[in-house]
Design a protein around this motif. Structure first.
Motif, PDB file in Angstrom:
ATOM      1  N   ASP A 110      80.989  -8.562  40.730  1.00 31.50           N
ATOM      2  CA  ASP A 110      81.685  -9.655  40.034  1.00 31.50           C
ATOM      3  C   ASP A 110      81.472 -10.976  40.758  1.00 31.50           C
ATOM      4  OD1 ASP A 110      82.830  -7.979  38.058  1.00 31.50           O
ATOM      5  OD2 ASP A 110      84.361  -7.345  39.492  1.00 31.50           O
ATOM      6  N   VAL A 111      81.504 -10.921  42.078  1.00 27.15           N
ATOM      7  CA  VAL A 111      81.317 -12.147  42.861  1.00 27.15           C
ATOM      8  C   VAL A 111      79.901 -12.688  42.666  1.00 27.15           C
ATOM      9  CG1 VAL A 111      81.301 -13.133  45.179  1.00 27.15           C
ATOM     10  CG2 VAL A 111      83.043 -11.448  44.559  1.00 27.15           C
ATOM     11  N   GLN A 112      78.924 -11.800  42.676  1.00 23.38           N
ATOM     12  CA  GLN A 112      77.542 -12.241  42.468  1.00 23.38           C
ATOM     13  C   GLN A 112      77.351 -12.860  41.081  1.00 23.38           C
ATOM     14  OE1 GLN A 112      75.171  -8.767  43.258  1.00 23.38           O
ATOM     15  NE2 GLN A 112      75.818  -8.656  45.414  1.00 23.38           N
ATOM     16  N   ALA A 113      78.005 -12.281  40.070  1.00 27.80           N
ATOM     17  CA  ALA A 113      77.914 -12.841  38.722  1.00 27.80           C
ATOM     18  C   ALA A 113      78.582 -14.209  38.660  1.00 27.80           C
ATOM     19  CB  ALA A 113      78.576 -11.885  37.724  1.00 27.80           C
ATOM     20  N   PHE A 114      79.691 -14.356  39.365  1.00 21.55           N
ATOM     21  CA  PHE A 114      80.404 -15.641  39.420  1.00 21.55           C
ATOM     22  C   PHE A 114      79.532 -16.722  40.050  1.00 21.55           C
ATOM     23  CE2 PHE A 114      83.354 -18.312  42.058  1.00 21.55           C
ATOM     24  CZ  PHE A 114      83.885 -19.058  41.022  1.00 21.55           C
TER      25      PHE A 114
END
Length: 496
Positions: A110-114
């Motif tokens: 999720d952090v990488q997508a953000f």
């Protein structure tokens, strides 16, 4: 009779309101509310800790640690941003974005997508398109860690001199003006064949920081171990980063134990304000009663009114002083919350839930007034039994201790969310009933307990006024040493 009682009450109110101590006490809370933000602004200290990385093993380990620290920082921003969006109902700004999901925890994916979608900058731009002009702009939380550059002489320092090189960085001289480094991590050249690394901490290290380091270093050790045993570089790297994807489900913001604490803020504040205003106004009434006895003013007053009219008038006047203080403090608190808005205003919205109904407001008012009558009667009798404040302390100190000590336990029990037998028992002990009922409004108290404990409290106050009223009348014109406990019990039985 009523006219005489109200005259005494008005005189008592004016007499206490004319003292400097009353006005100083009344202004304490407004002054604290005004000075609090200024004090925090000038004395506030950053919680961001500095980290220096010394990688003598090739640089890949330091790069992995930097990446993990940055991922954790972005995760904190993402969680906080998601709460902000949920709180202000801004999901329509980007319905498919990670930060509009109703979640409280985000994994590395999720952090990488953000970050890939533009991170905080892109999210702010999307929110700005739909947010009202007067809406509070989102402010990211303060970073937990900051990577600082490593001086060349430190990076190349041999093991024998590294401690000497780091000393002025970890503990700089007071006159240098340099801020100390919080953490220095050394990855030696032999890392991989040896698992040993060195960490210098300028104090007790955060558990979250050590945990993050262990995760990265463990992955690097596994990768190098697999490579040394003939596993291909890509396979070894992939194997070392395999980890479970844990889907965390938590209660919505403002629910669970968090909800109980938020909802208990105002009820507990009401109980605390009741306690403080009772002690203050009661002590003023006690001091006034002692002065009237020592100045022989009481004889003149009793020539015009009856002892009962004097007693009731003093009680009503003291209740009026206490309620005036409470109303002033509450008004100042609401004004401060309205003026500051932002986080305080957002906190107060769910905190107002327990006191938003007519029944809750009526409960607070009833137990406030009942608590004042109950404790003020005790202070009033102590005043008429004492020739001086020194005499009064003999009665006053144990009374205050009996009231305050269990109150501390009540606060701890409610805030911890445990409640239990202690809190329920205090609800039915008249001396603690007002504080226990007010404190339990946030966590929830059955209606039958409110009504039942209120009825017990009323019965206790009636008995208290009758019995202590006899002691009051018996000591109005008495002189000499203060009565013993046995003598006081005799006055209650005989009357006056």
């Amino acid at each position: 009779m009523i006219q005489h009682i109200m005259l005494v009450a008005a005189r008592e109110f004016r007499q206490i309101a004319a003292t400097r101590s009353f006005w100083l006490t009344l202004l304490i809370l407004p002054a604290a509310l005004a000075l609090g933000p200024l004090t925090s602004r000038f004395t506030g200290r950053s919680n961001t800790e500095t980290v220096m990385l010394i990688d003598q093993s090739g640089g890949s380990v330091a790069k992995a640690i930097r990446h993990q620290i940055d991922t954790n920082e972005q995760r904190a921003v993402l969680i906080d941003l998601a709460r902000y969006v949920k709180r202000h109902d801004l999901q329509r700004a980007a319905p498919n974005a990670v930060w509009t999901r109703d979640a409280r925890w985000f994994g590395d994916g999720d952090v990488q997508a953000f970050v890939a979608a533009g991170g905080l900058k892109a999210a702010r731009a999307s929110i700005a398109k739909i947010a009202p002009e007067d809406a509070k702009k989102y402010e990211a939380p303060e970073p937990g860690y900051k990577i600082v550059p490593t001086p060349l002489e430190v990076a190349k320092a041999p093991p024998a001199t590294i401690d000497q090189q780091l000393e002025p960085l970890l503990r700089p001289a007071d006159k240098s003006g340099r801020k100390p480094i919080d953490y220095v991590l050394l990855i030696p050249p032999e890392f991989g064949s040896s698992p040993v690394v060195r960490l210098w901490a300028n104090g007790q290290p955060r558990a979250s920081f050590v945990t993050a380091l262990q995760g990265v270093l463990t992955g690097e050790l596994r990768t190098r171990f697999l490579q040394s045993n003939g596993v291909a570089v890509g396979t070894a790297t992939s194997a070392s980063v395999i980890a479970p994807a844990i889907s965390v489900t938590t209660p919505p913001e403002g629910s669970g134990r968090e909800r109980v604490i938020i909802r208990s803020i105002l009820p507990l504040a009401s109980a605390y304000i009741l306690m403080m205003s009772l002690l203050l106004s009661g002590s003023w009434m006690l001091q006034g009663a002692i002065e009237e006895r020592s100045n022989k003013l009481i004889e003149t007053v009793l020539a015009c009114i009856t002892p009962n009219e004097l007693m009731y008038g003093k009680l009503i006047g003291t209740v009026g002083i206490g309620l005036a203080m409470v109303v002033t403090w509450v008004a100042c608190g609401l004004f401060a919350a309205y003026a500051t808005q932002g986080d305080i205003a957002e906190l107060i919205k769910p905190a107002l839930e327990p006191v938003s109904s007519i029944e809750s407001i009526a409960t607070i008012i009833f137990f406030f007034v009942a608590g004042y009558l109950m404790v003020s009667m005790i202070f009033l009798v102590i005043g008429v039994m004492s020739e001086s404040m020194r005499d009064a302390q003999g009665y006053l100190t144990p009374v205050i201790m009996v009231i305050m000590l269990p109150f501390t336990l009540l606060l701890q029990s409610i805030l911890s969310g445990k409640g239990g037998v202690l809190v329920e028992a205090m609800t039915w002990i008249p001396l603690y009933t007002p504080f226990a009922v007010l404190g339990r409004l946030g966590s929830g108290i059955p209606t039958w307990e409110v009504i039942g404990s209120g009825a017990v409290l009323v019965a206790f106050i009636v008995a208290e006024v009758i019995l202590l009223g006899r002691v009051f009348r018996a000591n109005l014109l008495a002189a000499g040493a203060r009565p013993s406990l046995k003598a006081i019990m005799g006055m209650m039985r005989r009357g006056a």
